[in-house]
Design a protein around this motif. Structure first.
Motif, PDB file in Angstrom:
ATOM      1  N   ASN A  17       0.823  -1.202   0.000  1.00  0.00           N
ATOM      2  CA  ASN A  17       0.000   0.000   0.000  1.00  0.00           C
ATOM      3  C   ASN A  17       0.862   1.260   0.000  1.00  0.00           C
ATOM      4  O   ASN A  17       0.620   2.206  -0.757  1.00  0.00           O
ATOM      5  N   VAL A  18       1.898   1.270   0.839  1.00  0.00           N
ATOM      6  CA  VAL A  18       2.794   2.426   0.908  1.00  0.00           C
ATOM      7  C   VAL A  18       3.554   2.598  -0.403  1.00  0.00           C
ATOM      8  O   VAL A  18       3.780   3.725  -0.859  1.00  0.00           O
ATOM      9  N   GLU A  19       3.941   1.505  -1.041  1.00  0.00           N
ATOM     10  CA  GLU A  19       4.652   1.589  -2.312  1.00  0.00           C
ATOM     11  C   GLU A  19       3.767   2.218  -3.395  1.00  0.00           C
ATOM     12  O   GLU A  19       4.239   3.027  -4.207  1.00  0.00           O
ATOM     13  N   VAL A  20       2.481   1.850  -3.408  1.00  0.00           N
ATOM     14  CA  VAL A  20       1.547   2.431  -4.383  1.00  0.00           C
ATOM     15  C   VAL A  20       1.365   3.923  -4.119  1.00  0.00           C
ATOM     16  O   VAL A  20       1.393   4.746  -5.045  1.00  0.00           O
ATOM     17  N   ILE A  21       1.198   4.276  -2.846  1.00  0.00           N
ATOM     18  CA  ILE A  21       1.021   5.684  -2.479  1.00  0.00           C
ATOM     19  C   ILE A  21       2.265   6.492  -2.835  1.00  0.00           C
ATOM     20  O   ILE A  21       2.176   7.611  -3.363  1.00  0.00           O
ATOM     21  N   SER A  22       3.444   5.929  -2.547  1.00  0.00           N
ATOM     22  CA  SER A  22       4.688   6.658  -2.837  1.00  0.00           C
ATOM     23  C   SER A  22       4.859   6.875  -4.333  1.00  0.00           C
ATOM     24  O   SER A  22       5.359   7.930  -4.766  1.00  0.00           O
ATOM     25  N   ASN A  23       4.421   5.911  -5.149  1.00  0.00           N
ATOM     26  CA  ASN A  23       4.501   6.085  -6.599  1.00  0.00           C
ATOM     27  C   ASN A  23       3.553   7.190  -7.065  1.00  0.00           C
ATOM     28  O   ASN A  23       3.883   7.968  -7.971  1.00  0.00           O
ATOM     29  N   ASN A  24       2.373   7.266  -6.437  1.00  0.00           N
ATOM     30  CA  ASN A  24       1.450   8.356  -6.757  1.00  0.00           C
ATOM     31  C   ASN A  24       2.072   9.712  -6.461  1.00  0.00           C
ATOM     32  O   ASN A  24       2.027  10.633  -7.285  1.00  0.00           O
ATOM     33  N   VAL A 224      -3.385  13.161  -9.225  1.00  0.00           N
ATOM     34  CA  VAL A 224      -3.048  12.831  -7.837  1.00  0.00           C
ATOM     35  C   VAL A 224      -3.478  13.975  -6.922  1.00  0.00           C
ATOM     36  O   VAL A 224      -3.168  15.144  -7.184  1.00  0.00           O
ATOM     37  N   ASN A 225      -4.196  13.640  -5.858  1.00  0.00           N
ATOM     38  CA  ASN A 225      -4.602  14.609  -4.840  1.00  0.00           C
ATOM     39  C   ASN A 225      -3.673  14.446  -3.635  1.00  0.00           C
ATOM     40  O   ASN A 225      -3.678  13.411  -2.971  1.00  0.00           O
ATOM     41  N   VAL A 226      -2.868  15.468  -3.362  1.00  0.00           N
ATOM     42  CA  VAL A 226      -1.850  15.363  -2.319  1.00  0.00           C
ATOM     43  C   VAL A 226      -2.470  15.079  -0.954  1.00  0.00           C
ATOM     44  O   VAL A 226      -1.970  14.241  -0.191  1.00  0.00           O
ATOM     45  N   VAL A 227      -3.558  15.761  -0.621  1.00  0.00           N
ATOM     46  CA  VAL A 227      -4.179  15.581   0.696  1.00  0.00           C
ATOM     47  C   VAL A 227      -4.656  14.146   0.868  1.00  0.00           C
ATOM     48  O   VAL A 227      -4.439  13.517   1.916  1.00  0.00           O
ATOM     49  N   LEU A 233      -1.395   7.622   3.365  1.00  0.00           N
ATOM     50  CA  LEU A 233      -0.075   7.224   3.844  1.00  0.00           C
ATOM     51  C   LEU A 233      -0.058   7.089   5.365  1.00  0.00           C
ATOM     52  O   LEU A 233       0.505   6.129   5.906  1.00  0.00           O
ATOM     53  N   ILE A 234      -0.679   8.037   6.055  1.00  0.00           N
ATOM     54  CA  ILE A 234      -0.740   7.971   7.520  1.00  0.00           C
ATOM     55  C   ILE A 234      -1.538   6.753   7.967  1.00  0.00           C
ATOM     56  O   ILE A 234      -1.145   6.025   8.891  1.00  0.00           O
ATOM     57  N   THR A 235      -2.663   6.491   7.291  1.00  0.00           N
ATOM     58  CA  THR A 235      -3.478   5.317   7.625  1.00  0.00           C
ATOM     59  C   THR A 235      -2.695   4.024   7.429  1.00  0.00           C
ATOM     60  O   THR A 235      -2.736   3.118   8.270  1.00  0.00           O
TER      61      THR A 235
END
Length: 261
Positions: A17-24, A224-227, A233-235
């Motif tokens: 999940n974090v890897e997908v978010i970081s790519n975004n 991509v929406n930063v917020v 990412l926090i979740t």
């Protein structure tokens, strides 16, 4: 203890999940980028008492039984195809698609790739190409004596030629749409390939029913929406921490058992 293995699958899922978010987040400035979202499924369950089976003592049917889950796995990473913002560039060969569709790109291998990145330019021969030099199909060439080029909302490429009053039509840009955009295979460089999951490309002129319009002098930014990404990412980080605490607690329980005499 099962809890060690279950928590380990949870940690691996949150790592994905974090890897997908970081790519975004890394592609927040990538032209035409579409954000991804990881989806997860629970693994099989171990039946301690099967639901609906008969009780050995009374012969009655168990109303619920007892099942223990064995963890989680990554089911898919979906691509969210919502429209990105349109940014004006003033470059006459930059194109954005407002609505559905992909530009068609001819790769050196002869394959056709698809993209939402309309950062185009001219080759040495005057052919419209991508930033990597790949030809934008159907291979439109701008005459060397053209003073100006206009690409209208329906994809017609009109060149003003020296000595001529009316613009000359030098080509027609075609868009491709798919039954399942999520089935396209990303190959990098903002390019996609068709797969059996996406279905065959259906070609049509911009502005036709089901196809978006082309906008000259614009590009489509990332959606991509930063917020949203920071919140996700926090979740994911908190979920990872909780799974690691389960492993710590299970380890302490095992340690207690080994000390029993």
């Amino acid at each position: 203890m099962r809890s060690l293995h279950v928590a380990a699958t949870g940690m691996m899922a949150q790592q994905t999940n974090v890897e997908v978010i970081s790519n975004n987040i890394a592609n927040i400035s990538t032209t035409g980028f579409k954000r991804r979202r990881a989806e997860f499924q629970d693994l099989i369950y171990q039946n301690l008492r099967r639901t609906g089976s008969q009780s050995a003592d009374t012969g009655t049917v168990l109303p619920s039984g007892a099942q223990v889950g064995l963890g989680v796995r990554t089911a898919a990473v979906y691509r969210i195809s919502e429209q990105g913002n349109l940014q004006q560039t003033e470059n006459r060969f930059d194109l954005a698609i407002r609505g559905n569709g992909y530009f068609q790109i001819q790769l050196p291998s002869g394959e056709t790739a698809y993209t939402r990145d309309g950062t185009f330019g001219l080759s040495a021969e005057g052919t419209i190409v991508t930033a990597e030099g790949f030809v934008v199909q159907p291979g439109i060439t701008i005459p060397a004596n053209a003073r100006d080029v206009t690409i209208n909302a329906t994809g017609e490429v009109l060149a003003k030629i020296d000595g001529q009053t009316n613009p000359q039509n030098v080509g027609q840009i075609q868009l491709a749409i798919f039954a399942n955009e999520g089935g396209l295979e990303a190959i990098g460089d903002n390019l996609f390939l068709a797969t059996p999951a996406s279905g065959e490309a259906q070609q049509g002129a911009p502005g036709a029913v089901g196809y978006g319009q082309t906008m000259q002098g614009f590009i489509e930014t990332s959606n991509v929406n930063v917020v949203q990404e920071i919140t996700a990412l926090i979740t994911a980080q908190r979920a990872y921490e909780m799974n690691s605490r389960v492993i710590t607690a299970s380890d302490e329980m095992l340690s207690t058992l080994t000390r029993l005499r």
